[in-house]
Design a protein around this motif. Structure first.
Motif, PDB file in Angstrom:
ATOM      1  N   TRP A 109      -8.331 -48.704 -20.613  1.00  3.58           N
ATOM      2  CA  TRP A 109      -7.352 -49.482 -20.145  1.00  3.58           C
ATOM      3  C   TRP A 109      -6.211 -49.261 -18.918  1.00  3.58           C
ATOM      4  O   TRP A 109      -5.058 -49.268 -19.745  1.00  3.58           O
ATOM      5  N   PHE A 110      -6.339 -48.224 -18.212  1.00  6.44           N
ATOM      6  CA  PHE A 110      -5.164 -47.501 -17.788  1.00  6.44           C
ATOM      7  C   PHE A 110      -5.257 -46.896 -16.196  1.00  6.44           C
ATOM      8  O   PHE A 110      -6.205 -47.075 -15.531  1.00  6.44           O
ATOM      9  N   MET A 111      -3.990 -46.806 -15.338  1.00  7.57           N
ATOM     10  CA  MET A 111      -4.659 -47.430 -13.922  1.00  7.57           C
ATOM     11  C   MET A 111      -3.608 -46.326 -13.220  1.00  7.57           C
ATOM     12  O   MET A 111      -3.443 -45.275 -13.415  1.00  7.57           O
ATOM     13  N   ASP A 112      -4.334 -45.862 -11.755  1.00  5.85           N
ATOM     14  CA  ASP A 112      -3.650 -44.730 -11.374  1.00  5.85           C
ATOM     15  C   ASP A 112      -2.422 -44.863  -9.968  1.00  5.85           C
ATOM     16  O   ASP A 112      -2.458 -45.772  -9.489  1.00  5.85           O
ATOM     17  N   THR A 113      -1.947 -44.658  -9.710  1.00  5.03           N
ATOM     18  CA  THR A 113      -0.805 -45.028  -8.920  1.00  5.03           C
ATOM     19  C   THR A 113      -0.124 -43.996  -7.674  1.00  5.03           C
ATOM     20  O   THR A 113       0.803 -43.739  -7.015  1.00  5.03           O
ATOM     21  N   THR A 114      -1.208 -43.270  -7.880  1.00  5.31           N
ATOM     22  CA  THR A 114      -1.297 -42.377  -6.731  1.00  5.31           C
ATOM     23  C   THR A 114      -1.075 -43.331  -4.841  1.00  5.31           C
ATOM     24  O   THR A 114       0.312 -42.778  -4.505  1.00  5.31           O
ATOM     25  N   LYS A 115      -1.580 -44.106  -4.639  1.00  9.76           N
ATOM     26  CA  LYS A 115      -1.403 -44.936  -3.442  1.00  9.76           C
ATOM     27  C   LYS A 115      -0.146 -45.276  -3.341  1.00  9.76           C
ATOM     28  O   LYS A 115       0.296 -45.213  -2.551  1.00  9.76           O
ATOM     29  N   ALA A 116       0.677 -45.808  -4.713  1.00 10.62           N
ATOM     30  CA  ALA A 116       1.964 -46.386  -3.987  1.00 10.62           C
ATOM     31  C   ALA A 116       2.971 -45.036  -4.457  1.00 10.62           C
ATOM     32  O   ALA A 116       4.101 -45.402  -3.322  1.00 10.62           O
ATOM     33  N   GLN A 117       2.899 -44.247  -5.321  1.00  9.58           N
ATOM     34  CA  GLN A 117       3.892 -43.141  -4.835  1.00  9.58           C
ATOM     35  C   GLN A 117       3.514 -42.469  -3.612  1.00  9.58           C
ATOM     36  O   GLN A 117       4.441 -41.995  -3.315  1.00  9.58           O
ATOM     37  N   SER A 118       2.637 -41.928  -3.052  1.00  9.24           N
ATOM     38  CA  SER A 118       1.836 -41.951  -1.836  1.00  9.24           C
ATOM     39  C   SER A 118       2.916 -42.410  -0.850  1.00  9.24           C
ATOM     40  O   SER A 118       3.828 -41.673   0.175  1.00  9.24           O
TER      41      SER A 118
END
Length: 296
Positions: free
Chosen positions: A262-271
């Protein structure tokens, strides 16, 4: 001055958010509180007293003030979201809702924001006792995204950890290992995301005060950790072995005891320009710090 209202600002990452806001003199900070939890902010903040979960009290307390940003850390149901979106109609330029990783089901793949779309999710009404925590958060997001007249950003946090964690979820594991008690963990190999309390506050500040973005954002430290690796860290600090069981009495079941990853991708915030802390840098330090509190 930037007028800011915080719903839920007297403990844990809400308190950290107030501290972060007060570092910038442009912020005029108000905390909405029932007055049951003391704080250390003195005359650096304003306080309005009301029960956030009583619509009439909230409306009267807010009055006709126009807020630049409202941070809502304590919304758990569609009815609470509906009350807030009506009360703050025409009274805020921006609304930041603290949501949760719980809006997603378990997955062996990193979870991206588009997996749960609150703008198309069917709305049902009810209070927090009418839904699971997961469904309450999903519906709260849906109400704000579909019906609010002001810009809303939702922040999906995983479990938040810190020295100041009043839920004591990491403390639970240290105490159990130190006291040689069994810990119920269905899947020690499951990977999970975390975020530190000061990092959660910093992300809220960045999203609310340094951006104009709306919509859902995942927010967690870089990297994941297996549940068994957390226990290995604790074993090294305590010099005792963890007693891991697939099943245990309720009081010994791990708060991290998930059956699947159960883990998330944070590409949106990092981009968008935000840089998260590295989980594997701060988690061992936190385990060490907490363990020392027991030794002292």
């Amino acid at each position: 001055m930037r007028k800011i209202l915080i719903l839920g600002g007297t403990r844990f990452f809400g308190k950290r958010l107030v501290e972060r806001l007060l570092q910038d003199s442009v912020n005029d900070v108000t905390i909405l509180t029932r007055g049951e939890t003391s704080d250390t902010f003195g005359d650096h903040v304003h306080r309005i007293h009301a029960d956030r979960f009583q619509a009439n009290e909230l409306a009267q307390a807010v009055g006709d003030t126009l807020w630049d940003v409202v941070f809502d850390n304590i919304c758990y149901s569609p009815d609470e979201a509906d009350q807030a979106r009506r009360i703050f109609d025409g009274k805020t330029k921006r609304y930041i809702l603290t949501s949760s990783l719980s809006v997603y089901d378990f997955s062996e793949e990193a979870l991206t924001e588009d997996i749960f779309d609150p703008e198309t999710y069917p709305i049902r009404h009810g209070g927090r006792n009418d839904f699971t925590y997961q469904e309450g958060k999903r519906l709260a997001e849906a109400v704000f995204m579909q019906q609010a007249t002001f810009p809303v950003a939702t922040v999906r946090f995983p479990i938040v950890l810190g020295i100041d964690d009043y839920t004591r979820r990491l403390h639970f594991h240290i105490e159990h290992v130190r006291n040689e008690l069994p810990i119920g963990i269905p899947n020690p190999e499951a990977q999970i995301s975390f975020i530190r309390s000061d990092e959660a506050a910093d992300f809220l500040y960045w999203l609310g005060c340094s951006s104009t973005m709306a919509g859902p954002f995942n927010a967690c430290s870089d990297g994941t950790v297996r549940i068994k690796d957390i226990l290995t860290m604790i074993e090294e600090e305590t010099e005792k072995l963890a007693i891991i069981q697939n099943q245990a009495a309720d009081e010994h079941m791990s708060p991290f005891g998930i059956e699947h990853s159960w883990f998330m991708d944070t590409t949106k915030a990092q981009s968008a320009g935000y840089k998260f802390l590295n989980l594997n840098n701060w988690l061992p330090e936190l385990v060490s710090s907490l363990n020392k509190t027991y030794e002292e």
